[in-house]
Design an enzyme around this catalytic site. Sequence first.
Site, PDB file in Angstrom:
ATOM      1  N   GLU A  41       0.815  -1.208   0.000  1.00  0.00           N
ATOM      2  CA  GLU A  41       0.000   0.000   0.000  1.00  0.00           C
ATOM      3  C   GLU A  41       0.850   1.259   0.000  1.00  0.00           C
ATOM      4  O   GLU A  41       0.540   2.241  -0.672  1.00  0.00           O
ATOM      5  CB  GLU A  41      -0.949   0.004   1.203  1.00  0.00           C
ATOM      6  CG  GLU A  41      -2.007  -1.085   1.159  1.00  0.00           C
ATOM      7  CD  GLU A  41      -2.922  -0.976  -0.051  1.00  0.00           C
ATOM      8  OE1 GLU A  41      -2.930   0.076  -0.707  1.00  0.00           O
ATOM      9  OE2 GLU A  41      -3.620  -1.955  -0.347  1.00  0.00           O
ATOM     10  N   TYR A 124      -6.114   7.020   3.410  1.00  0.00           N
ATOM     11  CA  TYR A 124      -6.305   5.900   2.494  1.00  0.00           C
ATOM     12  C   TYR A 124      -5.629   4.629   3.019  1.00  0.00           C
ATOM     13  O   TYR A 124      -6.260   3.577   3.153  1.00  0.00           O
ATOM     14  CB  TYR A 124      -5.781   6.206   1.084  1.00  0.00           C
ATOM     15  CG  TYR A 124      -5.598   4.920   0.307  1.00  0.00           C
ATOM     16  CD1 TYR A 124      -6.695   4.261  -0.204  1.00  0.00           C
ATOM     17  CD2 TYR A 124      -4.343   4.327   0.197  1.00  0.00           C
ATOM     18  CE1 TYR A 124      -6.558   3.035  -0.833  1.00  0.00           C
ATOM     19  CE2 TYR A 124      -4.197   3.104  -0.430  1.00  0.00           C
ATOM     20  CZ  TYR A 124      -5.295   2.468  -0.951  1.00  0.00           C
ATOM     21  OH  TYR A 124      -5.166   1.260  -1.554  1.00  0.00           O
ATOM     22  N   ASP A 142      -9.398   5.703  -2.677  1.00  0.00           N
ATOM     23  CA  ASP A 142      -8.232   6.155  -3.428  1.00  0.00           C
ATOM     24  C   ASP A 142      -8.733   6.915  -4.656  1.00  0.00           C
ATOM     25  O   ASP A 142      -9.929   7.151  -4.813  1.00  0.00           O
ATOM     26  CB  ASP A 142      -7.357   4.955  -3.827  1.00  0.00           C
ATOM     27  CG  ASP A 142      -8.001   4.152  -4.939  1.00  0.00           C
ATOM     28  OD1 ASP A 142      -9.237   4.172  -5.055  1.00  0.00           O
ATOM     29  OD2 ASP A 142      -7.265   3.503  -5.708  1.00  0.00           O
ATOM     30  N   CYS A 197     -13.066   1.950 -15.677  1.00  0.00           N
ATOM     31  CA  CYS A 197     -13.522   3.333 -15.510  1.00  0.00           C
ATOM     32  C   CYS A 197     -12.299   4.228 -15.299  1.00  0.00           C
ATOM     33  O   CYS A 197     -12.152   4.888 -14.277  1.00  0.00           O
ATOM     34  CB  CYS A 197     -14.483   3.421 -14.326  1.00  0.00           C
ATOM     35  SG  CYS A 197     -15.446   4.951 -14.252  1.00  0.00           S
TER      36      CYS A 197
END
Length: 297
Positions: A41, A124, A142, A197
Amino acid sequence: MNASTGGHGPAGELSDWYAAHGRDLPWRRAGTDAWRILLSEVMLQQTPVARVLPVWERWARRWPAPSDMASATAGEVLREWGSLGYPRRALRLHECAGILAREHDDTVPGDVETLLRLPGIGAYTARAIACFAYGQRVPVVDINVRRVVARTVHGRGDPGPPSTRRDLEDVAELLPAGDADASRFSAALMEFGALTCTARAPACGTCPLTECRWRALGFPAYEGPKRTTQKFEGTDRQARGRLMAVLRAAQGPVARERLDVAWTRDPAQRDRALGTLLTDGLIEQTPSGEFALPGEH
DNA sequence: AATTCGGGGAC
DNA sequence: GTCCCAGAATT
């Protein structure tokens, strides 16, 4: 089709899509521990998956627990960080490893509040760890999630500037009820934003969603403040990056003159860059005035 | 709320 | 050239 594998509604549609199209990323595999997920992450902050993959593999092998990284020097960590960018992330990770080793029994906390106090762990990343490593039902927001929500829910092509409060509230409303479903939903939402997307050329032709507000409105163009794109070529920022690259490649301390830069031949810029790197703790100066990665002299 | 913090690849 | 990327910390 049931609640956990998919079904109707946005969550179900995305879950089905994710089962069919989600990538097999190593940090997503069953059995990956929280420490390795934390590593992924932090590395993925502002850095594309493709560039993180090879570095993460090495890190996961070399430093299997926080205490392993804590016993390395910051310089070693910076070397392994390579050219991922934003090297202060590596510094914070090293600091974070020490805190986890000393104060958390060499483990990664599972609650968001505790995670948020760790260096380099923000809104996040704290929730991503709680969600993906511990299966908790917390909103994970995010840039991908912000964009998907902006389009499908708000009918805007671009999420615009972030607002942590609003963003978290938006996504909290969308989460399925159960921990496992919510966790899976967040992974699917992020993956959907990353693969379909997308920011530049969304693949609306193959979109799995039955309803999308942006599509319903005819894909209105983004109206809002323009994002300021900052220069890189020729800046001090680039100079710092080049200096770090030289020091990573060097075996030991390097004299100031050897850091002269063919790319600018500007000693003033070189010294400005060195000053900033020293202040940030990314490099150190030896008693004789040479420069080195921290802990490597 | 606005800025700063790298770097590389797609366009 | 511009834009984008699993953001965080500082001001």
